[in-house]
Scaffold this active site. Structure first.
Site, PDB file in Angstrom:
ATOM      1  N   VAL A  30       0.897  -1.221  -0.127  1.00  0.00           N
ATOM      2  CA  VAL A  30       0.136  -0.059  -0.025  1.00  0.00           C
ATOM      3  C   VAL A  30       1.131   1.220   0.012  1.00  0.00           C
ATOM      4  O   VAL A  30       1.645   1.415   0.875  1.00  0.00           O
ATOM      5  CB  VAL A  30      -0.934   0.010   1.270  1.00  0.00           C
ATOM      6  CG1 VAL A  30      -1.632   1.370   1.265  1.00  0.00           C
ATOM      7  CG2 VAL A  30      -1.997  -1.235   1.150  1.00  0.00           C
ATOM      8  N   ASP A  31       0.578   1.978  -1.070  1.00  0.00           N
ATOM      9  CA  ASP A  31       1.762   3.278  -1.350  1.00  0.00           C
ATOM     10  C   ASP A  31       0.875   4.279  -0.941  1.00  0.00           C
ATOM     11  O   ASP A  31       0.777   5.016   0.031  1.00  0.00           O
ATOM     12  CB  ASP A  31       2.471   2.984  -2.657  1.00  0.00           C
ATOM     13  CG  ASP A  31       3.184   4.217  -2.878  1.00  0.00           C
ATOM     14  OD1 ASP A  31       3.391   4.849  -2.143  1.00  0.00           O
ATOM     15  OD2 ASP A  31       4.028   4.200  -3.906  1.00  0.00           O
TER      16      ASP A  31
ATOM     17  N   THR B  60      -5.527   2.287  -4.555  1.00  0.00           N
ATOM     18  CA  THR B  60      -5.983   1.178  -5.366  1.00  0.00           C
ATOM     19  C   THR B  60      -6.975   0.336  -4.080  1.00  0.00           C
ATOM     20  O   THR B  60      -7.781  -0.169  -4.487  1.00  0.00           O
ATOM     21  CB  THR B  60      -4.658   0.051  -5.261  1.00  0.00           C
ATOM     22  OG1 THR B  60      -3.769   0.765  -6.369  1.00  0.00           O
ATOM     23  CG2 THR B  60      -5.004  -1.250  -6.089  1.00  0.00           C
TER      24      THR B  60
HETATM   25  C1  PRP Z   1       0.857  -1.719  -6.859  1.00  0.00           C
HETATM   26  C2  PRP Z   1       0.815  -2.853  -5.996  1.00  0.00           C
HETATM   27  C3  PRP Z   1      -0.714  -2.183  -5.405  1.00  0.00           C
HETATM   28  C4  PRP Z   1      -0.778  -0.704  -5.824  1.00  0.00           C
HETATM   29  C5  PRP Z   1      -0.546  -0.007  -4.489  1.00  0.00           C
HETATM   30  O1  PRP Z   1       0.293  -2.309  -8.300  1.00  0.00           O
HETATM   31  O2  PRP Z   1       0.440  -4.175  -6.189  1.00  0.00           O
HETATM   32  O3  PRP Z   1      -1.922  -2.762  -6.133  1.00  0.00           O
HETATM   33  O4  PRP Z   1       0.266  -0.655  -6.565  1.00  0.00           O
HETATM   34  O5  PRP Z   1      -0.398   1.520  -4.813  1.00  0.00           O
HETATM   35  P1  PRP Z   1      -1.144   2.520  -4.215  1.00  0.00           P
HETATM   36  O6  PRP Z   1      -1.290   2.442  -2.869  1.00  0.00           O
HETATM   37  O7  PRP Z   1      -0.570   3.889  -4.646  1.00  0.00           O
HETATM   38  O8  PRP Z   1      -2.310   2.579  -5.149  1.00  0.00           O
HETATM   39  P2  PRP Z   1       0.802  -1.708  -9.724  1.00  0.00           P
HETATM   40  O9  PRP Z   1      -0.081  -0.777 -10.374  1.00  0.00           O
HETATM   41  O10 PRP Z   1       2.013  -1.331  -9.733  1.00  0.00           O
HETATM   42  O11 PRP Z   1       0.838  -3.259 -10.563  1.00  0.00           O
HETATM   43  P3  PRP Z   1       1.149  -4.548 -10.161  1.00  0.00           P
HETATM   44  O12 PRP Z   1       1.208  -5.251  -9.035  1.00  0.00           O
HETATM   45  O13 PRP Z   1       0.546  -5.394 -11.425  1.00  0.00           O
HETATM   46  O14 PRP Z   1       2.720  -4.454 -10.521  1.00  0.00           O
END
Ligand code: PRP
Length: 177
Positions: A104-105, A109
C-alpha cells in the site's frame, strides 16, 4: 553471498525476515478466523502472487483463493483512478473476505477496492498487506501489515519496476537514478 543487481541499492528485507513475518501473519489470521466456516481470499495481481502463495500455504483454516487484477492511473497525481482488469469468479455476498496486497503506497488502489467489494455485501472485508509505506494517512483500515517501510522504490518478492525484479527472493531498494 551473490552480488546485488546493479539497479539495487540494498536488501531492505531478507528472505528469512519475510518467511518469519509471513508465518506470524498466517498464525494471527488463522486464529482470528478460526470460528468462521471459510475465508475468501482475494489476491491482487500481479504484485501479490508470491506473498499470497506463501501466506495461504501457511494458513490453518479453510479458505478459498481468487484473484483480481487492477490497473491504476496517475500514481503521481491526486486523481489516482483505478480500473478493474480482471474480476472475481463468484459473488462474495455473506463471505468473510480478506484482500491480500503486496504494497500500500498512496492507498488509492485499496480505497477503490474496498468501496467496490463492500458494495457486494460481504459479511466482512479486511486487508493483509506485506508492505506499507509510511506516508499519507489512509481512509481504509489495514488489519494485517507485514512491514512498515520508508518511502523508497522497492522490488522483489512479487514487486516490480517496469516488470523487472519480481522474482527476487528478498525486498530490495532500487537506486534513485
Ligand atoms: C501496485 C501494488 C498495489 C498498488 C499500490 O500495483 O501491487 O496494487 O500498486 O499502490 P497505491 O497504494 O499507490 O494504489 P501496480 O499498479 O504497480 O501493478 P502490479 O501489482 O501489477 O505490478
Amino acid at each position: 553471498m551473490p552480488q546485488l543487481h546493479p539497479d539495487l541499492a540494498r536488501v531492505l528485507i531478507s528472505p528469512e525476515q519475510i518467511d518469519q513475518r509471513v508465518s506470524e501473519l498466517a498464525k494471527t489470521i488463522s486464529s482470528d478466523y478460526k470460528k468462521e466456516d471459510k475465508l475468501y481470499i482475494i489476491g491482487i495481481l500481479k504484485g501479490a502472487f508470491i506473498f499470497l502463495a506463501d501466506l495461504t500455504r501457511k494458513l490453518e483454516i479453510p479458505h478459498t483463493v481468487d484473484f483480481m487484477a487492477l490497473s491504476s492511473y496517475g500514481k503521481t497525481t491526486t486523481t489516482g483512478a483505478v480500473r478493474i482488469l480482471m474480476d472475481l469468479r463468484e459473488p462474495i455476498e455473506g463471505m468473510h473476505v480478506l484482500i491480500v496486497e503486496d504494497i500500500v503506497d498512496t492507498g488509492n488502489t485499496l480505497s477503490y477496492l474496498h468501496r467496490i467489494l463492500k458494495g457486494r455485501k460481504p459479511a466482512s472485508v479486511k486487508t493483509c498487506v506485506l508492505l506499507h509505506k509510511l506516508r499519507d494517512s489512509l481512509d481504509v483500515p489495514l488489519e494485517y501489515v507485514g512491514f512498515e517501510i520508508p518511502d523508497v522504490w522497492v522490488v522483489g518478492y512479487g514487486l516490480d519496476f517496469a516488470d523487472r525484479h519480481r522474482t527476487l527472493p528478498f525486498i530490495g531498494e532500487l537506486k534513485r537514478e
